[in-house]
Design a protein around this motif. Structure first.
Motif, short mmCIF file in Angstrom:
data_model
loop_
_atom_site.label_atom_id
_atom_site.label_comp_id
_atom_site.label_asym_id
_atom_site.label_seq_id
_atom_site.Cartn_x
_atom_site.Cartn_y
_atom_site.Cartn_z
N GLU A 1 0.99 -15.48 0.93
CA GLU A 1 1.01 -13.85 1.29
C GLU A 1 0.24 -13.27 0.07
O GLU A 1 0.41 -13.94 -0.61
CB GLU A 1 2.42 -13.52 2.02
CG GLU A 1 3.28 -12.74 0.76
CD GLU A 1 4.35 -12.46 1.37
OE1 GLU A 1 4.36 -10.75 1.39
OE2 GLU A 1 5.20 -12.50 2.42
N GLY A 2 0.12 -12.32 -0.11
CA GLY A 2 -0.81 -11.65 -1.41
C GLY A 2 0.08 -11.42 -2.04
O GLY A 2 1.17 -11.61 -1.67
N PRO A 3 0.22 -10.80 -2.88
CA PRO A 3 0.69 -10.47 -3.72
C PRO A 3 2.06 -9.39 -3.92
O PRO A 3 3.14 -9.13 -5.11
CB PRO A 3 -0.53 -10.37 -5.19
CG PRO A 3 -1.76 -9.64 -4.47
CD PRO A 3 -1.61 -10.63 -4.01
N ARG A 4 1.06 -8.64 -2.93
CA ARG A 4 1.91 -7.44 -2.68
C ARG A 4 2.16 -7.65 -1.19
O ARG A 4 0.93 -7.43 -0.80
CB ARG A 4 2.14 -6.23 -3.74
CG ARG A 4 0.61 -5.88 -3.16
CD ARG A 4 0.54 -4.50 -4.30
NE ARG A 4 0.02 -4.93 -6.11
CZ ARG A 4 0.56 -5.45 -6.57
NH1 ARG A 4 1.89 -5.32 -7.35
NH2 ARG A 4 0.51 -6.36 -8.10
N ARG A 5 3.03 -6.23 0.08
CA ARG A 5 2.79 -6.05 0.76
C ARG A 5 1.95 -4.05 0.43
O ARG A 5 1.77 -3.57 -0.18
CB ARG A 5 3.69 -5.60 1.37
CG ARG A 5 4.57 -7.47 1.67
CD ARG A 5 5.72 -7.71 2.43
NE ARG A 5 6.14 -8.95 2.93
CZ ARG A 5 6.80 -9.92 3.24
NH1 ARG A 5 7.63 -8.86 4.30
NH2 ARG A 5 7.00 -10.35 3.49
N TYR A 6 1.50 -4.87 1.75
CA TYR A 6 0.51 -3.06 2.08
C TYR A 6 0.54 -2.81 3.92
O TYR A 6 0.40 -3.26 4.59
CB TYR A 6 -1.38 -3.52 1.44
CG TYR A 6 -1.18 -3.72 0.43
CD1 TYR A 6 -2.44 -2.88 -0.18
CD2 TYR A 6 -1.55 -5.26 -0.30
CE1 TYR A 6 -2.44 -3.94 -2.01
CE2 TYR A 6 -1.67 -5.73 -0.94
CZ TYR A 6 -2.12 -4.58 -2.34
OH TYR A 6 -2.57 -5.12 -3.12
N ALA A 7 0.53 -1.47 3.49
CA ALA A 7 0.08 -0.36 4.84
C ALA A 7 -1.04 0.10 5.61
O ALA A 7 -2.22 0.03 4.41
CB ALA A 7 1.27 0.80 4.69
#
Length: 247
Positions: free
Chosen positions: A161-167
Motif C-alpha cells: 500500500e502507499g506511504p499513508r492511507r487516504y479518504a
C-alpha cells in the motif's frame, strides 16, 4: 524480459509461453462487460495448469487486499481463488496483495472537472482506506521477480500500500488543487451504485461484485491480513493524480 503471446484460455499456448522462463508474473485480467466470474475461473485454471507443468523457478502473482477473507468481498474472491489454485503449484510462489490503486480515481475526473463533485462509493468520505500507486505495485513485483530460485515455501504473501492511507475527501482536495476549482467528495447513495456502474459499461454480474467489494470496504473488512507482511510504496496520492488527462 522475453515477451510471448498466448490466449489465456488456451492451456497449451500458455504452457508454451511459460516454458523455459526463469520467472513469471501472473495477473488475472477481468473483463468488465462479460461473465467475469466464469471467464476469470477458466483463466485461473489455465494459469494453474500451465505453471504446474512448467514450474518456473519464481512466480509472482498479483492479488488483492482482503484475499484472506473467505466470503463477502465480491471481486476480491476471484483473487482469493487465484491464490488457492496457485498454492498447489510446486515452485517458489509469492502473492502480492495490492491495495486499491490510486489511479482508479481518474475515472471520476470528468465529474470533478465539470461539476466540482467527486461521487464516492467509500462511505463516509472522511474515512481513510488503504490505497497504492499502480507503479509502486509494479516496482515491488519486479524486485520479487529477481529472487528466482530463493526458497520460500509455503508461498510468501506481501501486502503493498502507499506511504499513508487516504479518504475520498483527500482525493477531492487533490483534484481541487490540480484543477484550480473547488471539488467536493459526496457519498453516492447505495441505490445509485448499480445504475452508475452499469452506465460505466459494467455487466450486471461485474457491478454486483464491485458493490459487494465496496460494502466490505465500508465495513472495514478490506485490509492487510492480520500479522501479514506489509510494504509501503513511496508515491503519495497527489503525485499519482498529478498528471491529469486533458479530456
Amino acid at each position: 524480459c522475453t515477451l510471448a503471446m498466448a490466449d489465456l484460455g488456451d492451456e497449451r499456448a500458455v504452457t508454451a509461453a511459460f516454458r523455459g522462463a526463469d520467472a513469471a508474473l501472473v495477473i488475472c485480467p477481468l473483463r468488465p462487460s462479460g461473465d467475469v466470474e466464469g471467464e476469470a475461473g477458466r483463466v485461473i485454471d489455465v494459469l494453474g495448469a500451465a505453471l504446474a507443468s512448467t514450474r518456473p523457478p519464481s512466480v509472482v502473482a498479483i492479488s488483492d487486499y482482503g484475499a484472506h477473507v473467505p466470503a463477502g468481498t465480491g471481486i476480491t474472491l476471484i483473487l482469493r481463488r487465484l491464490e488457492e489454485r496457485l498454492r498447489a503449484v510446486s515452485t517458489n510462489m509469492t502473492f502480492v496483495r495490492s491495495a486499491e490503486h490510486m489511479q482508479n480515481w481518474l475515472r471520476q475526473l470528468r465529474a470533478a472537472r465539470s461539476r466540482g463533485v467527486l461521487p464516492s462509493l467509500h462511505h463516509p468520505v472522511t474515512r481513510p482506506f488503504p490505497t497504492v500507486s499502480a507503479f509502486d505495485v509494479g516496482k515491488v513485483a519486479a524486485e520479487l521477480l529477481e529472487l528466482a530460485g530463493e526458497s520460500r515455501r509455503p508461498p510468501r504473501v506481501i501486502h503493498i500500500e502507499g506511504p499513508r492511507r487516504y479518504a475520498a475527501a483527500d482525493v477531492a482536495a487533490s483534484f481541487a488543487r490540480s484543477l484550480g476549482r473547488a471539488v467536493t467528495a459526496v457519498e453516492l447513495p447505495r441505490e445509485q451504485w448499480a445504475p452508475g456502474l452499469s452506465a460505466g459499461g459494467l455487466s450486471e454480474g461485474y457491478a454486483r461484485l464491485v458493490m459487494e467489494l465496496q460494502d466490505a470496504h465500508n465495513a472495514g473488512l478490506i485490509d492487510a491480513e492480520p500479522g501479514g507482511e506489509v510494504r509501503r510504496g513511496t508515491t503519495e496520492l497527489e503525485q499519482a493524480l498529478d498528471d491529469l488527462p486533458s479530456a
